[in-house]
Write a protein that holds these residues in place. Sequence first.
Motif, PDB file in Angstrom:
ATOM      1  N   THR A 105       0.808  -1.231   0.000  1.00 35.32           N
ATOM      2  CA  THR A 105       0.000   0.000   0.000  1.00 35.32           C
ATOM      3  C   THR A 105       0.842   1.282   0.000  1.00 35.32           C
ATOM      4  O   THR A 105       0.294   2.354  -0.191  1.00 35.32           O
ATOM      5  CB  THR A 105      -0.948   0.034   1.221  1.00 35.32           C
ATOM      6  N   THR A 106       2.155   1.179   0.200  1.00 37.69           N
ATOM      7  CA  THR A 106       2.973   2.397   0.253  1.00 37.69           C
ATOM      8  C   THR A 106       3.471   2.760  -1.140  1.00 37.69           C
ATOM      9  O   THR A 106       4.670   2.696  -1.414  1.00 37.69           O
ATOM     10  CB  THR A 106       4.164   2.214   1.205  1.00 37.69           C
ATOM     11  N   THR A 107       2.548   3.097  -2.038  1.00 39.54           N
ATOM     12  CA  THR A 107       2.942   3.414  -3.412  1.00 39.54           C
ATOM     13  C   THR A 107       2.312   4.739  -3.848  1.00 39.54           C
ATOM     14  O   THR A 107       1.350   5.206  -3.243  1.00 39.54           O
ATOM     15  CB  THR A 107       2.478   2.309  -4.390  1.00 39.54           C
ATOM     16  N   GLU A 108       2.841   5.303  -4.935  1.00 39.24           N
ATOM     17  CA  GLU A 108       2.280   6.542  -5.484  1.00 39.24           C
ATOM     18  C   GLU A 108       0.847   6.331  -5.967  1.00 39.24           C
ATOM     19  O   GLU A 108      -0.003   7.204  -5.840  1.00 39.24           O
ATOM     20  CB  GLU A 108       3.146   7.040  -6.644  1.00 39.24           C
ATOM     21  N   LYS A 109       0.601   5.143  -6.534  1.00 38.07           N
ATOM     22  CA  LYS A 109      -0.757   4.836  -7.022  1.00 38.07           C
ATOM     23  C   LYS A 109      -1.763   4.884  -5.866  1.00 38.07           C
ATOM     24  O   LYS A 109      -2.883   5.337  -6.031  1.00 38.07           O
ATOM     25  CB  LYS A 109      -0.791   3.446  -7.666  1.00 38.07           C
ATOM     26  N   GLN A 110      -1.331   4.417  -4.687  1.00 36.78           N
ATOM     27  CA  GLN A 110      -2.215   4.436  -3.515  1.00 36.78           C
ATOM     28  C   GLN A 110      -2.597   5.876  -3.173  1.00 36.78           C
ATOM     29  O   GLN A 110      -3.773   6.193  -2.958  1.00 36.78           O
ATOM     30  CB  GLN A 110      -1.526   3.771  -2.316  1.00 36.78           C
ATOM     31  N   THR A 111      -1.615   6.762  -3.132  1.00 36.99           N
ATOM     32  CA  THR A 111      -1.859   8.181  -2.823  1.00 36.99           C
ATOM     33  C   THR A 111      -2.813   8.783  -3.858  1.00 36.99           C
ATOM     34  O   THR A 111      -3.807   9.438  -3.505  1.00 36.99           O
ATOM     35  CB  THR A 111      -0.519   8.957  -2.811  1.00 36.99           C
ATOM     36  N   GLU A 112      -2.524   8.503  -5.126  1.00 39.51           N
ATOM     37  CA  GLU A 112      -3.304   9.069  -6.238  1.00 39.51           C
ATOM     38  C   GLU A 112      -4.773   8.592  -6.177  1.00 39.51           C
ATOM     39  O   GLU A 112      -5.696   9.412  -6.243  1.00 39.51           O
ATOM     40  CB  GLU A 112      -2.622   8.581  -7.521  1.00 39.51           C
ATOM     41  N   ARG A 245      -6.429  10.843  10.741  1.00 39.15           N
ATOM     42  CA  ARG A 245      -5.674  10.513  11.946  1.00 39.15           C
ATOM     43  C   ARG A 245      -4.512  11.483  12.132  1.00 39.15           C
ATOM     44  O   ARG A 245      -3.940  11.966  11.156  1.00 39.15           O
ATOM     45  CB  ARG A 245      -5.090   9.083  11.834  1.00 39.15           C
ATOM     46  N   ASP A 246      -4.137  11.720  13.384  1.00 35.25           N
ATOM     47  CA  ASP A 246      -2.975  12.564  13.697  1.00 35.25           C
ATOM     48  C   ASP A 246      -1.704  11.709  13.698  1.00 35.25           C
ATOM     49  O   ASP A 246      -1.166  11.384  14.752  1.00 35.25           O
ATOM     50  CB  ASP A 246      -3.152  13.210  15.069  1.00 35.25           C
ATOM     51  N   LEU A 247      -1.273  11.325  12.518  1.00 40.04           N
ATOM     52  CA  LEU A 247      -0.055  10.529  12.395  1.00 40.04           C
ATOM     53  C   LEU A 247       0.775  11.131  11.274  1.00 40.04           C
ATOM     54  O   LEU A 247       0.317  11.995  10.533  1.00 40.04           O
ATOM     55  CB  LEU A 247      -0.389   9.090  11.967  1.00 40.04           C
ATOM     56  N   ARG A 248       2.005  10.608  11.138  1.00 38.26           N
ATOM     57  CA  ARG A 248       2.823  11.046  10.010  1.00 38.26           C
ATOM     58  C   ARG A 248       2.877   9.968   8.930  1.00 38.26           C
ATOM     59  O   ARG A 248       2.948  10.261   7.749  1.00 38.26           O
ATOM     60  CB  ARG A 248       4.236  11.376  10.493  1.00 38.26           C
ATOM     61  N   TRP A 249       2.859   8.708   9.344  1.00 41.85           N
ATOM     62  CA  TRP A 249       3.066   7.603   8.405  1.00 41.85           C
ATOM     63  C   TRP A 249       1.721   7.147   7.836  1.00 41.85           C
ATOM     64  O   TRP A 249       1.003   6.360   8.443  1.00 41.85           O
ATOM     65  CB  TRP A 249       3.786   6.449   9.103  1.00 41.85           C
ATOM     66  N   GLY A 250       1.374   7.685   6.674  1.00 46.17           N
ATOM     67  CA  GLY A 250       0.098   7.334   6.058  1.00 46.17           C
ATOM     68  C   GLY A 250      -0.070   8.087   4.756  1.00 46.17           C
ATOM     69  O   GLY A 250       0.799   8.871   4.361  1.00 46.17           O
ATOM     70  N   THR A 251      -1.212   7.865   4.104  1.00 46.30           N
ATOM     71  CA  THR A 251      -1.516   8.612   2.880  1.00 46.30           C
ATOM     72  C   THR A 251      -1.943  10.017   3.286  1.00 46.30           C
ATOM     73  O   THR A 251      -2.896  10.162   4.057  1.00 46.30           O
ATOM     74  CB  THR A 251      -2.650   7.920   2.093  1.00 46.30           C
ATOM     75  N   PRO A 252      -1.268  11.058   2.799  1.00 46.46           N
ATOM     76  CA  PRO A 252      -1.597  12.419   3.254  1.00 46.46           C
ATOM     77  C   PRO A 252      -3.006  12.847   2.825  1.00 46.46           C
ATOM     78  O   PRO A 252      -3.444  12.541   1.721  1.00 46.46           O
ATOM     79  CB  PRO A 252      -0.532  13.298   2.584  1.00 46.46           C
ATOM     80  N   SER A 275      -5.211   0.082  -5.721  1.00 45.37           N
ATOM     81  CA  SER A 275      -3.877   0.579  -6.099  1.00 45.37           C
ATOM     82  C   SER A 275      -2.923  -0.580  -6.404  1.00 45.37           C
ATOM     83  O   SER A 275      -2.048  -0.465  -7.266  1.00 45.37           O
ATOM     84  CB  SER A 275      -3.299   1.472  -4.996  1.00 45.37           C
ATOM     85  N   ILE A 276      -3.097  -1.708  -5.716  1.00 48.10           N
ATOM     86  CA  ILE A 276      -2.256  -2.881  -6.003  1.00 48.10           C
ATOM     87  C   ILE A 276      -2.558  -3.376  -7.424  1.00 48.10           C
ATOM     88  O   ILE A 276      -1.647  -3.698  -8.193  1.00 48.10           O
ATOM     89  CB  ILE A 276      -2.482  -3.982  -4.933  1.00 48.10           C
ATOM     90  N   THR A 277      -3.860  -3.393  -7.782  1.00 50.38           N
ATOM     91  CA  THR A 277      -4.230  -3.788  -9.149  1.00 50.38           C
ATOM     92  C   THR A 277      -3.657  -2.782 -10.153  1.00 50.38           C
ATOM     93  O   THR A 277      -3.195  -3.161 -11.234  1.00 50.38           O
ATOM     94  CB  THR A 277      -5.765  -3.885  -9.298  1.00 50.38           C
ATOM     95  N   ALA A 278      -3.664  -1.492  -9.778  1.00 45.69           N
ATOM     96  CA  ALA A 278      -3.130  -0.448 -10.663  1.00 45.69           C
ATOM     97  C   ALA A 278      -1.618  -0.594 -10.842  1.00 45.69           C
ATOM     98  O   ALA A 278      -1.059  -0.217 -11.882  1.00 45.69           O
ATOM     99  CB  ALA A 278      -3.468   0.933 -10.112  1.00 45.69           C
ATOM    100  N   ASN A 279      -0.941  -1.160  -9.842  1.00 44.92           N
ATOM    101  CA  ASN A 279       0.494  -1.418  -9.985  1.00 44.92           C
ATOM    102  C   ASN A 279       0.754  -2.677 -10.816  1.00 44.92           C
ATOM    103  O   ASN A 279       1.862  -2.886 -11.300  1.00 44.92           O
ATOM    104  CB  ASN A 279       1.163  -1.525  -8.615  1.00 44.92           C
ATOM    105  N   TYR A 280      -0.268  -3.503 -10.960  1.00 44.87           N
ATOM    106  CA  TYR A 280      -0.179  -4.710 -11.803  1.00 44.87           C
ATOM    107  C   TYR A 280      -0.466  -4.343 -13.258  1.00 44.87           C
ATOM    108  O   TYR A 280       0.195  -4.807 -14.173  1.00 44.87           O
ATOM    109  CB  TYR A 280      -1.183  -5.743 -11.278  1.00 44.87           C
ATOM    110  N   THR A 281      -1.487  -3.485 -13.483  1.00 48.69           N
ATOM    111  CA  THR A 281      -1.826  -3.075 -14.852  1.00 48.69           C
ATOM    112  C   THR A 281      -2.369  -1.647 -14.880  1.00 48.69           C
ATOM    113  O   THR A 281      -3.173  -1.267 -14.024  1.00 48.69           O
ATOM    114  CB  THR A 281      -2.870  -4.013 -15.503  1.00 48.69           C
TER     115      THR A 281
END
Length: 579
Positions: A105-112, A245-252, A275-281
């Motif tokens: 889940t830590t990918t650019e596609k996830q953020t997008e 959430r009040d965290l730093r490590w996550g999707t902004p 997003s995982i599927t988007a990283n596949y195709t």
Amino acid sequence: MGILSLPQEGKRNLLVTSALPYVNNVPHLGNIIGCVLSADAFSRYGRLRGWNILFVCGTDEYGTATENKAREEGLTPQQICDKYHVIHSDIYKWFQIDFDFFGRTTTEKQTEIAQNIFWRIHKHGFLLEDTVEQLRCENCKRFLADRFVEGICPNCSYPEARGDQCDKCGRLINAVELREPQCKVCRQTPVVRSSKHLFLDLPKLEAQLEQWLDKSTSTGDWTANAKQITRSWLRDGLKPRCITRDLRWGTPVPHPDFKDKVFYVWFDAPIGYLSITANYTDQWEKWWKNPNQVELYNFMAKDNVPFHSVVFPCSLLGAQDNYTLVSHLIATEYLNYEDTKFSKSRGVGVFGDMAKDTGIPSDVWRFYLLYVRPEGQDSAFSWADMALKNNSELLNNLGNFINRGGMFVTKFFEGIVPVMELQQEDKTLLALVGWELQQYIQLMDKVKIRDALRHILNISRHGNQYIQVNEPWKKIKGGDTERQRAGTVTGVSVNVACLLSVMLLPYMPAVSQTIRDQLNAPPSCVNTMLQGTGTFVCCLSAGHRIGTVSPLFQKLEVDQIEALKKRFGGQQVFDVYDL
């Protein structure tokens, strides 16, 4: 990764997901059967049926637990994720989980994609702002995420309830409601502080959700527990749900008023499937925005149901972008360990990376976990029972039958399948086998994976009785008629063994291949047997030369099992960061 899988016209297109395992946890046997192994058995079966399948999964990597683990190991959160992603990947490879793609889940596609869904929900007016009272640990100098608070449940008084849910009564909790809360890291008493957050307006989406649920649960194969858990959520009335959430490590969060916050993992993590599927195709939308052509199967343990049946569908409905929503929600009950509970937070039981150190083959683990799959009720992993099932069902029943047929061909017929002249007795066996095959298909189509396995073992039991009654080892020594009879029984037996190799493929892929290698079976047999309602065809005709036959299984000895039981003693306590 072979040919890129995309939905096809005129085919059943199945998008299969298994709940994303949290990256910091080494998965235990209960996690493996609840999510990835059940989904793998079903996907392998679906491919045998000729369905077009995309099977995706990946590690869920954002959140507090990762931040803490990083602090503890002196690494960055990304380094922690990289390290544990490999551990997960290796475990699933060893268990022969055949994902089309295993992502993270830590990918650019996830953020997008997450930010796109967020803005669409925002545009359609399904978000609320509110000030939230949260627990803050002044000692650790931060707001405490749900998993890092423990206290007494306000509902049932269980002393170790977490800040989001009580493990004992299952009730969802708001952390500030806990009595006598403690920070799980330093054990200090936290204080209540307020902070501004965004909420998904579930009440506003409730009518749309109910309408979709009525259709999905009545036309799809939802497990009974999934329907019941969803109903109880709706019965209590939906409440707005915090998505920040009040965290730093996550999707902004892209909203300027909330730029120091990230998305709450339960808004964010299911978007990981997309997003995982988007990283596949790049053509991921052909799967995820194609509800008329694609059937979505979600596999999980029952504690994940509400997020897949209520919260995530509401996010997608609110986005109003023609998303593919779940058609079949397949939830298992819990797998216990011996007479106690597997527990992520308390570290009880056998974990995935340990299974390969036992010397027991991956296929035997798969077989036993699917044999005791908590389908309809909780079940338990037991070392003694695993040994018993290995020795009685695999060795004496299934392995014995397949080995005998092959040995008779080798010993009595020089490795060549003899001519078969079917008599009433043979036709009776074939009818029994055909019936068991039909039952297997009906059950597997409905994702009753544990129940379907019984029908494989029934076939080999019928086969063993058939051999016992006909005694080909005696008849081969008689006159022509008797020798012919021995030939027919032998030929029928190896053909039944060939069918069993195909039925066994979703459960024990390596053993399944070994059987076909030993019988030198044509590859085409894999694709024919499970078509329609099941067609048991003669794949090894008279004159076919088989390969070298050898035993498929090994006995698990009492002392070996006792040693394993002792070694895995049932209480391996990890520290708090392994939550």
